[in-house]
Scaffold this motif. Structure first.
Motif, PDB file in Angstrom:
ATOM      1  N   LEU A 142       0.835  -1.195   0.000  1.00  0.00           N
ATOM      2  CA  LEU A 142       0.000   0.000   0.000  1.00  0.00           C
ATOM      3  C   LEU A 142       0.878   1.257   0.000  1.00  0.00           C
ATOM      4  N   SER A 143       0.686   2.035  -1.028  1.00  0.00           N
ATOM      5  CA  SER A 143       1.454   3.269  -1.195  1.00  0.00           C
ATOM      6  C   SER A 143       0.473   4.430  -1.001  1.00  0.00           C
ATOM      7  N   PRO A 144       0.368   4.950   0.231  1.00  0.00           N
ATOM      8  CA  PRO A 144      -0.726   5.884   0.535  1.00  0.00           C
ATOM      9  C   PRO A 144      -0.618   7.176  -0.257  1.00  0.00           C
ATOM     10  N   LYS A 145      -1.663   7.497  -0.961  1.00  0.00           N
ATOM     11  CA  LYS A 145      -1.685   8.720  -1.757  1.00  0.00           C
ATOM     12  C   LYS A 145      -2.579   9.716  -1.009  1.00  0.00           C
ATOM     13  N   ILE A 146      -1.916  10.684  -0.348  1.00  0.00           N
ATOM     14  CA  ILE A 146      -2.608  11.586   0.581  1.00  0.00           C
ATOM     15  C   ILE A 146      -2.782  12.956  -0.071  1.00  0.00           C
ATOM     16  N   ASN A 147      -4.030  13.430  -0.096  1.00  0.00           N
ATOM     17  CA  ASN A 147      -4.331  14.775  -0.644  1.00  0.00           C
ATOM     18  C   ASN A 147      -3.830  14.979  -2.067  1.00  0.00           C
ATOM     19  N   MET A 148      -4.070  13.996  -2.913  1.00  0.00           N
ATOM     20  CA  MET A 148      -3.683  14.134  -4.319  1.00  0.00           C
ATOM     21  C   MET A 148      -4.777  14.896  -5.082  1.00  0.00           C
ATOM     22  N   PRO A 149      -4.445  15.408  -6.276  1.00  0.00           N
ATOM     23  CA  PRO A 149      -5.415  16.232  -7.000  1.00  0.00           C
ATOM     24  C   PRO A 149      -6.750  15.531  -7.290  1.00  0.00           C
ATOM     25  N   GLY A 150      -6.768  14.208  -7.364  1.00  0.00           N
ATOM     26  CA  GLY A 150      -8.021  13.483  -7.605  1.00  0.00           C
ATOM     27  C   GLY A 150      -8.968  13.531  -6.416  1.00  0.00           C
ATOM     28  N   ASN A 151      -8.437  14.024  -5.260  1.00  0.00           N
ATOM     29  CA  ASN A 151      -9.254  14.208  -4.068  1.00  0.00           C
ATOM     30  C   ASN A 151      -9.876  12.906  -3.552  1.00  0.00           C
ATOM     31  N   ILE A 159      -6.280   0.146   4.462  1.00  0.00           N
ATOM     32  CA  ILE A 159      -4.984   0.365   5.123  1.00  0.00           C
ATOM     33  C   ILE A 159      -4.726  -0.727   6.158  1.00  0.00           C
ATOM     34  N   ASN A 160      -5.786  -1.129   6.866  1.00  0.00           N
ATOM     35  CA  ASN A 160      -5.638  -2.217   7.855  1.00  0.00           C
ATOM     36  C   ASN A 160      -5.178  -3.520   7.208  1.00  0.00           C
ATOM     37  N   ARG A 161      -5.466  -3.663   5.921  1.00  0.00           N
ATOM     38  CA  ARG A 161      -5.158  -4.924   5.212  1.00  0.00           C
ATOM     39  C   ARG A 161      -3.728  -4.941   4.655  1.00  0.00           C
ATOM     40  N   ALA A 162      -3.025  -3.799   4.759  1.00  0.00           N
ATOM     41  CA  ALA A 162      -1.688  -3.695   4.141  1.00  0.00           C
ATOM     42  C   ALA A 162      -0.695  -4.641   4.812  1.00  0.00           C
ATOM     43  N   ASN A 163       0.120  -5.305   3.981  1.00  0.00           N
ATOM     44  CA  ASN A 163       1.234  -6.102   4.493  1.00  0.00           C
ATOM     45  C   ASN A 163       2.509  -5.274   4.574  1.00  0.00           C
ATOM     46  N   GLU A 164       2.556  -4.215   3.783  1.00  0.00           N
ATOM     47  CA  GLU A 164       3.692  -3.291   3.834  1.00  0.00           C
ATOM     48  C   GLU A 164       3.211  -1.940   3.342  1.00  0.00           C
ATOM     49  N   ILE A 165       3.887  -0.887   3.829  1.00  0.00           N
ATOM     50  CA  ILE A 165       3.598   0.484   3.385  1.00  0.00           C
ATOM     51  C   ILE A 165       4.806   0.953   2.590  1.00  0.00           C
ATOM     52  N   LYS A 166       4.534   1.477   1.411  1.00  0.00           N
ATOM     53  CA  LYS A 166       5.641   1.998   0.579  1.00  0.00           C
ATOM     54  C   LYS A 166       5.325   3.464   0.287  1.00  0.00           C
ATOM     55  N   MET A 167       6.141   4.345   0.857  1.00  0.00           N
ATOM     56  CA  MET A 167       5.832   5.775   0.771  1.00  0.00           C
ATOM     57  C   MET A 167       6.724   6.460  -0.254  1.00  0.00           C
ATOM     58  N   PRO A 168       6.135   7.084  -1.269  1.00  0.00           N
ATOM     59  CA  PRO A 168       6.947   7.871  -2.197  1.00  0.00           C
ATOM     60  C   PRO A 168       7.433   9.149  -1.522  1.00  0.00           C
ATOM     61  N   ILE A 169       8.744   9.400  -1.616  1.00  0.00           N
ATOM     62  CA  ILE A 169       9.340  10.540  -0.909  1.00  0.00           C
ATOM     63  C   ILE A 169      10.061  11.453  -1.901  1.00  0.00           C
ATOM     64  N   GLY A 170       9.678  12.720  -1.887  1.00  0.00           N
ATOM     65  CA  GLY A 170      10.385  13.701  -2.703  1.00  0.00           C
ATOM     66  C   GLY A 170      11.075  14.750  -1.839  1.00  0.00           C
ATOM     67  N   LYS A 171      10.454  15.052  -0.693  1.00  0.00           N
ATOM     68  CA  LYS A 171      10.985  16.123   0.168  1.00  0.00           C
ATOM     69  C   LYS A 171      10.605  15.837   1.620  1.00  0.00           C
TER      70      LYS A 171
END
Ligand code: SF4
Length: 230
Positions: A142-151, A159-171
């Protein structure tokens, strides 16, 4: 709809390569890339999968299977056809990755079950903005997409079902977002947290390394991009 005869998924491409990211990095995998996503991340590297555009629809599944580069063309394919294609061409590969686009837009249970009956393991890559319709055994990245333009809003049950969290990091603000996400969505301590630099950016990669060391998180490198494979 009669699932047994009418169940089809919009497929952008299907190919075999090494999984490049997170827990399954280095694992030979068949990737099924589904068409359709309305999350609209500005930095998305698969924008060609967003639209179910009738103009890029192709009735011939064979066209989808021979792509060598990113293209918008897609086809509706029965789960049985996908399974047959995998068995004919990649029967020796046991790991299947269902990605997108946002694959969780679709009911994946029939496909997961057919593949598992053949001894395959399934992994889904999802944004957390859709309810998951998958088998019990499916591994959820699960790569959480928070507050993206698609709203689109994150869904706690997914999220409870995720086996791993993969977070894209730019800053550094993305690190702050991740920390808040862990608190807000009550991420259990045993769930691995992977940091993945956007577009292999060197500054972002350095930040990921520093923050992984600081918080006992993990570094996910897009190894397929460094190796110049798909
Ligand atoms: S969720 Fe994935 S496919 Fe959809 S816009 Fe974001 S990065 Fe792209």
């Amino acid at each position: 709809m009669d699932i047994a005869t009418e169940y089809k998924l919009p497929v952008n491409e299907i190919f075999a390569t090494l999984q490049g990211e997170a827990t399954f990095a280095g694992t030979p995998s068949v990737f099924i890339r589904l068409q359709g996503c309305d999350v609209a991340c500005s930095w998305c590297d698969t924008k060609h999968t967003w639209e179910l555009n009738p103009k890029t629809f192709n009735n011939d599944f064979a066209v989808i299977t021979v792509k060598e580069q990113d293209k918008e063309s897609w086809s509706y394919v029965k789960d049985t056809e996908l399974v047959d294609y995998i068995q004919t061409n990649f029967s020796y590969i046991t790991h299947i990755v269902i990605t997108g686009g946002e694959p969780a837009q679709y009911n994946l249970v029939p496909l997961c079950i057919k593949l598992e009956q053949l001894g395959k393991t399934i992994q889904i890559e999802t944004s957390g903005t859709e309810e998951l319709r998958i088998s019990k055994e499916t591994w959820v990245t699960l790569s959480p997409k928070i507050n993206m333009p698609g709203n689109k809003k994150l869904i706690q049950a997914s999220i409870n079902r995720a086996n791993e969290i993969k977070m894209p990091i730019g800053k550094i603000a993305d690190i702050d977002k991740l920390k808040q996400f862990i608190i807000d969505y009550k991420i259990a301590k045993q769930i691995p947290i992977w940091l993945q630099a956007l577009s292999q950016n060197p500054t972002a990669t350095k930040l990921c390394i520093e923050q992984a060391m600081l918080h006992n998180w993990k570094l996910s490198v897009q190894t397929h991009k460094y190796l110049n494979i798909r």
